[in-house]
Design a protein around this motif. Structure first.
Motif, PDB file in Angstrom:
ATOM      1  N   LEU A   5       0.780  -1.263   0.123  1.00  0.00           N
ATOM      2  CA  LEU A   5       0.035   0.011  -0.143  1.00  0.00           C
ATOM      3  C   LEU A   5       0.918   1.444   0.293  1.00  0.00           C
ATOM      4  O   LEU A   5       2.055   1.283   0.780  1.00  0.00           O
ATOM      5  CB  LEU A   5      -0.785   0.104   1.158  1.00  0.00           C
ATOM      6  N   THR A   6       0.647   2.190  -0.961  1.00  0.00           N
ATOM      7  CA  THR A   6       1.201   3.354  -0.790  1.00  0.00           C
ATOM      8  C   THR A   6       0.229   4.548  -0.411  1.00  0.00           C
ATOM      9  O   THR A   6      -1.044   4.448  -0.957  1.00  0.00           O
ATOM     10  CB  THR A   6       2.067   3.688  -2.040  1.00  0.00           C
ATOM     11  N   ILE A   7       0.621   5.325   0.392  1.00  0.00           N
ATOM     12  CA  ILE A   7      -0.169   6.488   0.960  1.00  0.00           C
ATOM     13  C   ILE A   7       0.387   7.824   0.802  1.00  0.00           C
ATOM     14  O   ILE A   7       1.396   7.992   1.480  1.00  0.00           O
ATOM     15  CB  ILE A   7      -0.922   6.252   2.507  1.00  0.00           C
ATOM     16  N   ASN A  39       8.312  18.597   4.304  1.00  0.00           N
ATOM     17  CA  ASN A  39       7.682  19.774   3.861  1.00  0.00           C
ATOM     18  C   ASN A  39       5.974  19.788   4.203  1.00  0.00           C
ATOM     19  O   ASN A  39       5.391  20.040   3.149  1.00  0.00           O
ATOM     20  CB  ASN A  39       8.006  20.394   2.745  1.00  0.00           C
ATOM     21  N   GLY A  40       5.648  19.074   4.941  1.00  0.00           N
ATOM     22  CA  GLY A  40       4.078  18.953   5.036  1.00  0.00           C
ATOM     23  C   GLY A  40       3.519  17.934   4.508  1.00  0.00           C
ATOM     24  O   GLY A  40       2.247  17.830   4.424  1.00  0.00           O
ATOM     25  N   PHE A  41       4.182  17.005   3.538  1.00  0.00           N
ATOM     26  CA  PHE A  41       3.377  15.927   2.701  1.00  0.00           C
ATOM     27  C   PHE A  41       3.905  14.508   3.487  1.00  0.00           C
ATOM     28  O   PHE A  41       4.932  14.337   3.831  1.00  0.00           O
ATOM     29  CB  PHE A  41       4.137  16.133   1.375  1.00  0.00           C
ATOM     30  N   PHE A  42       2.963  13.861   3.855  1.00  0.00           N
ATOM     31  CA  PHE A  42       2.779  12.418   4.190  1.00  0.00           C
ATOM     32  C   PHE A  42       3.119  11.496   3.004  1.00  0.00           C
ATOM     33  O   PHE A  42       2.261  11.627   2.050  1.00  0.00           O
ATOM     34  CB  PHE A  42       1.760  12.216   5.044  1.00  0.00           C
ATOM     35  N   ASN A  43       4.076  10.624   3.347  1.00  0.00           N
ATOM     36  CA  ASN A  43       4.157   9.517   2.599  1.00  0.00           C
ATOM     37  C   ASN A  43       4.628   8.294   3.098  1.00  0.00           C
ATOM     38  O   ASN A  43       5.287   8.236   4.170  1.00  0.00           O
ATOM     39  CB  ASN A  43       5.573   9.696   1.687  1.00  0.00           C
ATOM     40  N   MET A  44       3.783   7.241   2.917  1.00  0.00           N
ATOM     41  CA  MET A  44       3.888   6.065   3.813  1.00  0.00           C
ATOM     42  C   MET A  44       3.575   4.651   2.840  1.00  0.00           C
ATOM     43  O   MET A  44       2.934   4.688   1.857  1.00  0.00           O
ATOM     44  CB  MET A  44       2.846   5.706   4.655  1.00  0.00           C
TER      45      MET A  44
END
Length: 89
Positions: A5-7, A39-44
């Motif tokens: 899963l990529t979020i 910089n405020g961007f979420f990556n999981m």
């Protein structure tokens, strides 16, 4: 079968909790998680196992896409084999 899963999206409280809870509802086990915020961007990226899931991969994909729309992030769910094939150099 294992899943990737990529979020991705703007960071906000509760993303990990909501994604994890939705997976638990479908009896999909989280194996590994790698996440960062830049910089405020979420990556999981999550690796999960759906051997004991109570839904099909299509239903899981649809549920995660809907959740992403509800919480304002993009969630992609793929089988591990497809993910690896797509990212092979």
């Amino acid at each position: 079968m294992r899943l990737v899963l990529t979020i991705v999206g703007e960071d906000k409280v509760g993303i990990i909790a909501k994604v994890s809870n939705k997976l638990a509802e479908m009896n999909i086990n989280v194996i590994n998680v790698n996440q960062n915020i830049l910089n405020g961007f979420f990556n999981m990226v999550m690796l999960a196992d759906m051997d004991k899931a109570n839904v099909s991969i299509k239903d899981a994909r649809d549920a995660m896409k809907k959740l992403g729309e509800e919480i304002g992030v993009e969630i992609r769910l793929q089988s591990e084999e497809i993910f690896i094939a797509m990212h092979r150099i």
